[in-house]
Design a protein around this motif. Structure first.
Motif, PDB file in Angstrom:
ATOM      1  N   UNK A   1     -15.073 -51.260 -12.769  1.00  0.00           N
ATOM      2  CA  UNK A   1     -15.695 -52.355 -13.642  1.00  0.00           C
ATOM      3  C   UNK A   1     -16.718 -53.369 -13.073  1.00  0.00           C
ATOM      4  N   UNK A   2     -17.129 -54.245 -14.050  1.00  0.00           N
ATOM      5  CA  UNK A   2     -18.196 -55.227 -13.553  1.00  0.00           C
ATOM      6  C   UNK A   2     -17.328 -56.874 -13.893  1.00  0.00           C
ATOM      7  N   UNK A   3     -17.613 -57.571 -12.793  1.00  0.00           N
ATOM      8  CA  UNK A   3     -17.579 -59.009 -13.170  1.00  0.00           C
ATOM      9  C   UNK A   3     -18.664 -59.896 -13.066  1.00  0.00           C
ATOM     10  N   UNK A   4     -19.266 -60.095 -14.268  1.00  0.00           N
ATOM     11  CA  UNK A   4     -20.671 -60.398 -14.521  1.00  0.00           C
ATOM     12  C   UNK A   4     -20.957 -61.891 -14.135  1.00  0.00           C
ATOM     13  N   UNK A   5     -22.042 -62.273 -14.002  1.00  0.00           N
ATOM     14  CA  UNK A   5     -22.383 -63.665 -13.571  1.00  0.00           C
ATOM     15  C   UNK A   5     -21.911 -64.843 -14.522  1.00  0.00           C
ATOM     16  N   UNK A   6     -21.894 -64.387 -15.702  1.00  0.00           N
ATOM     17  CA  UNK A   6     -21.423 -65.400 -16.683  1.00  0.00           C
ATOM     18  C   UNK A   6     -19.616 -65.783 -16.241  1.00  0.00           C
ATOM     19  N   UNK A   7     -19.150 -64.679 -15.801  1.00  0.00           N
ATOM     20  CA  UNK A   7     -17.672 -64.968 -15.395  1.00  0.00           C
ATOM     21  C   UNK A   7     -17.640 -65.760 -13.986  1.00  0.00           C
ATOM     22  N   UNK A   8     -18.443 -65.190 -13.288  1.00  0.00           N
ATOM     23  CA  UNK A   8     -18.597 -65.881 -11.904  1.00  0.00           C
ATOM     24  C   UNK A   8     -18.948 -67.444 -11.957  1.00  0.00           C
TER      25      UNK A   8
END
Ligand SMILES: Nc1ncnc2c1ncn2[C@@H]1O[C@H](COP(=O)(O)OP(=O)(O)OP(=O)(O)O)[C@@H](O)[C@H]1O
Ligand SMILES: O=C(O)[C@@H](O)C(=O)CO
Length: 421
Positions: free
Chosen positions: A169-176
């Motif tokens: 999966x991906x943890x995107x910049x908006x989440x970070x």
């Protein structure tokens, strides 16, 4: 003493890059070469980086070695173990990042692991799961021509999925950008969806601090020195003394030499710049493979010169020349033969009194350090981003610099030798 952080690195220069980052962030760090003996006396340390040479070996062997290193670190009390990979994600569809991470995650009893090769200090950033090297995506960078693992896909979610047992999966910049709690929640959600790994976006050190704090809620993570920085900043005690300070306090003296097996663009430029500073011998790789006499000739060349100052001996060649040699001899055979020749040269130079040795290239450094039988280093000050001075703990100490192929400015060799007294 109980370790705050354990690290398993897939090559030796990568290990010293990480050890450098941890040291700069305030963790007292030892780098070991291979899995240490059970009775290795560590002294007062916060972190141990176990350097393996597992990046380009068969995946099953890389898994076995990494699990053994992880078990050693856990025995020394490490609650979190970071698997250190290259900031350019060097690997093939067969591994070894996916298979090793799957195994370490299973051993740790974790459903999902955070992964990011971002290392802003050296221009590696990850956005929407795509790795950038400076301003260009990975597949347009010089890594597309790497001698052992050419990187032709910048989408790391895709790259890691091809070499992993489960989906990624991906943890995107908006989440970070929302902080460590949001990252932890996203990891939990991805685990719920059956994802075994999550590529995390990171552009700035602050992103890696967020990821480091989030990763510490788990027992295992995977990344390059940027993630190391995030973990170390979360773990370091504020105001602690500089752990690198005493490594250069006592000069080691002796002769000095540089060896280069890296064919990266950065190393090629550094060798060219070194011509102005020291005698440089460019080895003929064809002859190194064919014939042991080439090594003896190189030693004869170095003989008198090294007594009066540093020398540099390089097998490095342009991407076209590397490809042509590999087409004639095979990638592995060519690589191993040249690594073996440079390792042999290193041992002969040490036998002649070299005590300060700079080596360029991860695989090359691995071959050299193994051949010299060195076991552990204390980590000293930084020569260039990702490259510290290392000091052996032996009775007759040596100083080494193990440079990842892509690291360092044009003046790297001269700069290293200036610091290594
Ligand atoms: N002239 C050459 N032709 C083909 N292969 C070469 C030549 N010179 C060196 N090699 C091989 O290329 C490989 C270079 O890998 P190495 O890991 O040492 O450097 P790198 O990939 O630039 O560094 P890093 O892994 O730290 O990024 C080694 O296996 C080396 O033996
Ligand atoms: O992460 C990096 O780029 C380096 O430490 C390395 O591993 C290069 O081989």
């Amino acid at each position: 003493m109980t370790l705050s952080l354990g690290c398993v690195a897939d090559d030796y220069t990568g290990a010293s890059d990480l050890a450098n980052t941890l040291t700069k962030a305030g963790l007292r760090t030892v780098q070991t070469i291979g899995i240490p003996e059970d009775d290795l006396a560590l002294g007062e340390v916060d972190a141990v980086v176990v350097a393996l040479k597992s990046r380009s070996i068969p995946a099953a062997q890389a898994v076995a070695l990494s699990r053994a290193a992880d078990a050693w670190l856990r025995q020394r009390g490490a609650a979190h173990v970071m698997f250190k990979i290259c900031s350019t994600f060097d690997s093939t569809d067969q591994g070894n990042i996916g298979p090793v991470l799957d195994a370490l995650r299973a051993d740790a009893g974790e459903a999902v692991a955070l992964v990011t090769p971002a290392f802003p200090e050296t221009g590696r950033s990850v956005y929407q799961g795509h790795l950038f090297v400076g301003a260009v995506p990975l597949h347009e960078s010089p890594l597309k021509d790497h001698p052992l693992n050419p990187m032709r896909d910048a989408n790391l979610v895709r790259v890691l999925a091809r070499q992993s047992a489960g989906p990624v999966g991906l943890i995107d910049m908006a989440t970070v950008a929302k902080g460590a709690d949001a990252v932890r929640d996203r990891l939990a959600a991805l685990a719920g969806e059956g994802k075994g790994a999550a590529i995390a976006d990171a552009i700035f050190d602050a992103d890696l601090e967020t990821l480091g704090r989030a990763a510490l809620a788990h027992r295992v993570s995977c990344g390059a020195s940027g993630l190391g920085l995030g973990l170390a900043r979360a773990l370091a005690r504020p105001g602690s003394a500089d752990p690198a300070a005493d490594v250069l306090a006592e000069p080691v003296g002796g002769l000095a030499a540089c060896l280069a097996g890296s064919c990266s663009q950065a190393t090629l430029e550094q060798i060219a710049a070194a011509e102005a500073l020291m005698p440089v011998l460019r080895l003929d790789p064809e002859r190194l493979i064919a014939d042991g006499a080439a090594v003896e000739e190189a030693l004869a060349w170095a003989g008198g010169r090294v007594e009066s100052g540093p020398v540099l001996i390089a097998s490095s060649a342009s991407p076209e020349a590397v490809r042509a040699l590999q087409a004639r001899h095979g990638v592995e055979r060519a690589g191993h033969a040249i690594e073996g020749a440079l390792a042999h040269l290193a041992a002969a130079l040490v036998a002649r009194g070299v005590r300060r040795l700079v080596v360029a290239g991860g695989e090359t450094s691995g071959a050299v350090v193994d051949h010299l039988g060195l076991k552990a280093f204390r980590v000293g000050p930084e020569i260039a981003a990702g490259v510290p001075v290392l000091r052996t703990a032996s009775a007759e100490p040596m100083l080494l610099a193990l440079k990842s192929g892509n690291f360092g400015g044009r003046d790297f060799f001269g700069r290293a030798l200036e610091m290594m007294r």
